[in-house]
Design an enzyme around this catalytic site. Structure first.
Site, short mmCIF file in Angstrom:
data_model
loop_
_atom_site.label_atom_id
_atom_site.label_comp_id
_atom_site.label_asym_id
_atom_site.label_seq_id
_atom_site.Cartn_x
_atom_site.Cartn_y
_atom_site.Cartn_z
N ASN A 11 -6.24 -62.77 17.06
CA ASN A 11 -5.20 -61.79 17.74
C ASN A 11 -5.51 -62.19 19.60
O ASN A 11 -6.62 -61.69 19.83
CB ASN A 11 -5.30 -60.39 17.27
CG ASN A 11 -4.56 -59.44 18.18
OD1 ASN A 11 -4.39 -59.54 19.33
ND2 ASN A 11 -3.88 -58.46 17.39
N HIS A 14 -5.44 -59.06 23.77
CA HIS A 14 -6.27 -58.50 24.81
C HIS A 14 -6.50 -59.58 25.91
O HIS A 14 -7.03 -59.23 26.88
CB HIS A 14 -7.26 -57.87 24.29
CG HIS A 14 -6.94 -56.60 23.67
ND1 HIS A 14 -6.15 -55.68 24.20
CD2 HIS A 14 -7.21 -56.43 21.97
CE1 HIS A 14 -5.98 -54.73 22.99
NE2 HIS A 14 -6.25 -55.12 21.97
N HIS A 47 0.92 -58.63 19.07
CA HIS A 47 1.81 -57.64 18.64
C HIS A 47 2.65 -57.41 20.15
O HIS A 47 1.95 -57.16 21.13
CB HIS A 47 0.72 -56.54 18.89
CG HIS A 47 1.24 -55.35 18.21
ND1 HIS A 47 0.60 -54.08 18.06
CD2 HIS A 47 2.73 -54.87 18.29
CE1 HIS A 47 1.26 -53.02 17.96
NE2 HIS A 47 2.57 -53.48 18.01
N ARG A 49 4.36 -54.96 21.64
CA ARG A 49 4.47 -53.37 21.80
C ARG A 49 5.87 -53.10 22.49
O ARG A 49 6.43 -53.65 23.37
CB ARG A 49 3.65 -52.76 22.35
CG ARG A 49 2.31 -52.68 21.11
CD ARG A 49 1.24 -52.00 22.22
NE ARG A 49 0.17 -51.38 21.08
CZ ARG A 49 0.17 -50.25 20.39
NH1 ARG A 49 1.24 -49.25 20.81
NH2 ARG A 49 -0.72 -49.99 19.77
N ARG A 53 2.66 -53.41 26.73
CA ARG A 53 1.46 -53.30 27.59
C ARG A 53 0.67 -54.49 27.60
O ARG A 53 -0.37 -54.63 28.44
CB ARG A 53 0.64 -51.90 27.00
CG ARG A 53 -0.03 -52.18 25.86
CD ARG A 53 -0.91 -51.18 25.32
NE ARG A 53 0.09 -49.81 24.72
CZ ARG A 53 -0.40 -48.98 24.38
NH1 ARG A 53 -1.59 -48.90 23.72
NH2 ARG A 53 0.33 -47.78 23.88
N GLU A 74 3.25 -59.27 15.09
CA GLU A 74 3.26 -57.82 14.66
C GLU A 74 4.06 -57.06 15.35
O GLU A 74 4.37 -57.29 16.58
CB GLU A 74 1.79 -57.35 15.19
CG GLU A 74 0.64 -57.57 14.33
CD GLU A 74 -0.53 -56.81 14.87
OE1 GLU A 74 -0.70 -55.70 15.57
OE2 GLU A 74 -1.71 -57.37 14.53
N THR A 104 -4.67 -47.89 20.67
CA THR A 104 -4.33 -49.02 19.50
C THR A 104 -3.70 -48.55 18.29
O THR A 104 -3.61 -47.34 18.24
CB THR A 104 -5.74 -49.60 19.35
OG1 THR A 104 -5.63 -50.79 18.59
CG2 THR A 104 -7.06 -48.89 18.67
N THR A 105 -3.57 -49.55 17.43
CA THR A 105 -2.98 -49.10 16.42
C THR A 105 -4.11 -48.22 15.39
O THR A 105 -4.80 -49.09 14.66
CB THR A 105 -2.42 -50.32 15.53
OG1 THR A 105 -1.78 -51.18 16.29
CG2 THR A 105 -1.51 -49.90 14.30
N GLU A 155 -1.66 -55.78 4.71
CA GLU A 155 -3.23 -56.01 5.67
C GLU A 155 -3.64 -54.39 5.64
O GLU A 155 -3.22 -53.53 5.81
CB GLU A 155 -2.61 -56.26 6.89
CG GLU A 155 -3.86 -56.55 7.69
CD GLU A 155 -3.77 -57.22 9.13
OE1 GLU A 155 -3.02 -58.19 9.16
OE2 GLU A 155 -4.46 -56.94 9.99
N HIS A 195 -8.52 -55.04 12.02
CA HIS A 195 -8.95 -54.02 13.15
C HIS A 195 -10.24 -53.62 13.07
O HIS A 195 -10.78 -53.05 12.17
CB HIS A 195 -8.14 -52.68 12.51
CG HIS A 195 -7.66 -52.23 14.04
ND1 HIS A 195 -8.65 -51.38 14.59
CD2 HIS A 195 -6.35 -51.92 14.55
CE1 HIS A 195 -7.99 -50.77 15.93
NE2 HIS A 195 -6.64 -51.27 15.91
N HIS A 218 -9.95 -58.00 19.19
CA HIS A 218 -10.49 -57.25 20.64
C HIS A 218 -11.89 -57.69 20.67
O HIS A 218 -12.41 -58.06 21.60
CB HIS A 218 -10.45 -55.77 20.32
CG HIS A 218 -10.92 -55.04 21.68
ND1 HIS A 218 -12.31 -54.42 21.41
CD2 HIS A 218 -10.51 -54.61 22.87
CE1 HIS A 218 -12.50 -53.66 22.56
NE2 HIS A 218 -11.53 -53.72 23.28
N1 PXP Z 1 -4.40 -56.34 12.38
C1 PXP Z 1 -3.55 -55.37 12.96
C2 PXP Z 1 -2.50 -55.22 12.05
C3 PXP Z 1 -3.73 -54.94 14.34
O1 PXP Z 1 -2.61 -54.00 14.75
C4 PXP Z 1 -4.73 -55.28 14.85
C5 PXP Z 1 -4.64 -54.85 16.39
O2 PXP Z 1 -3.87 -55.18 17.21
C6 PXP Z 1 -5.54 -56.13 14.28
C7 PXP Z 1 -5.52 -56.70 13.16
C8 PXP Z 1 -6.70 -56.76 15.18
O3 PXP Z 1 -7.51 -55.63 15.54
P1 PXP Z 1 -8.81 -55.78 16.48
O4 PXP Z 1 -8.21 -56.23 17.89
O5 PXP Z 1 -9.51 -54.46 16.74
O6 PXP Z 1 -9.62 -56.92 16.10
#
Ligand code: PXP
Length: 246
Positions: A11, A14, A47, A49, A53, A74, A104-105, A155, A195, A218
């Protein structure tokens, strides 16, 4: 590639967070996605949003044009995001809950109470050939509702597992994830997880063989500040593969 292979979706949100802190063009999340591909990522997750952001509409366009890896888009279940997804036709769309005020989510989709609202989104994305995944809490009720919604993938939210202190609390959440992943397989759902995962928390999750993909962002981007993005991803990949081969 064996059946045991665990895919890593990187992902890159960030990278865009850092870029947007200054409102300039760098660091470029698409460059990060290209580097992730070289470092062993199996897919890219981004993602978009509602408040833009981090990832922007242009980032999504460029990811679709410039990246060969499958894109996991996402998105919140809104008409705006649906139109964008249908326009770009990504490999996969992961439906997530979204609140402007959250950092965050923070939790999974409420697929039980939100069933009727989610159904048209799952149907329209699926009809367009986009693989829909639902980001849910690891519970039997959420899995039953996901199956009934017709999504091929779920997921599981690992945020609570990662946030819990090491010990009985984390162990109990881990058991829920394991049970949910086994139940997903029984229902014929492909199971992903993500996550909050870090080098310290990834191994037990990676060892669950019914989980086929982890989405991690992240921590990898933060660690890249110290060791570089390639090294950060390579190390995560190594930890995942090691856990999987046990
Ligand atoms: N999976 C989903 C569905 C998410 O929303 C996120 C965060 O955007 C992640 C995975 C990745 O999470 P992290 O950035 O904390 O590793």
């Amino acid at each position: 590639m064996t059946d045991k292979k665990l895919r890593l979706g990187v992902n890159i949100d960030h990278v865009a967070t850092i870029r947007n802190a200054r409102g300039c063009g760098y660091p470029d999340p698409v460059r990060a996605a290209k580097m992730a591909a070289l470092a062993g990522a199996d897919g890219i997750t981004a993602h978009l949003r509602e408040d833009r952001r981090h990832i922007t509409d242009t980032d999504i366009l460029r990811l679709c044009d410039e990246i060969d890896l499958p894109l996991n888009f996402e998105m919140a279940a809104t008409d705006e995001m649906l139109a964008i997804a249908l326009h770009h036709n990504p490999h996969a769309a992961c439906l997530v809950p979204e609140k402007r005020e959250e950092r965050t989510t923070e939790g999974g989709l409420d697929v039980v109470r939100g069933f009727d609202a989610l159904k048209p989104y799952v149907t329209k994305l699926s009809d367009a050939g986009i693989r829909v995944s639902l980001f849910i809490e690891p519970s039997i009720e959420a899995l039953d509702a996901s199956k009934a919604l017709g999504a091929p993938v779920v997921e599981l939210h690992t945020g609570a597992y990662c946030d819990a202190p090491e010990g009985p609390e984390r162990a109990a959440i881990f058991e829920n994830i394991k049970t949910a992943a086994a139940y997903a397989e029984k229902l014929g759902l492909e199971c992903h997880a993500g996550h909050g995962l870090t080098f310290d928390t990834v191994a037990p999750i990676a060892a669950i063989e019914t989980i086929k993909e982890l989405n991690i962002g992240h921590f990898l981007i933060g660690e890249a500040i110290f060791v570089g993005l390639e090294s950060s991803i390579t190390q995560m990949r190594r930890l995942m593969d090691k856990a999987r081969s046990l």
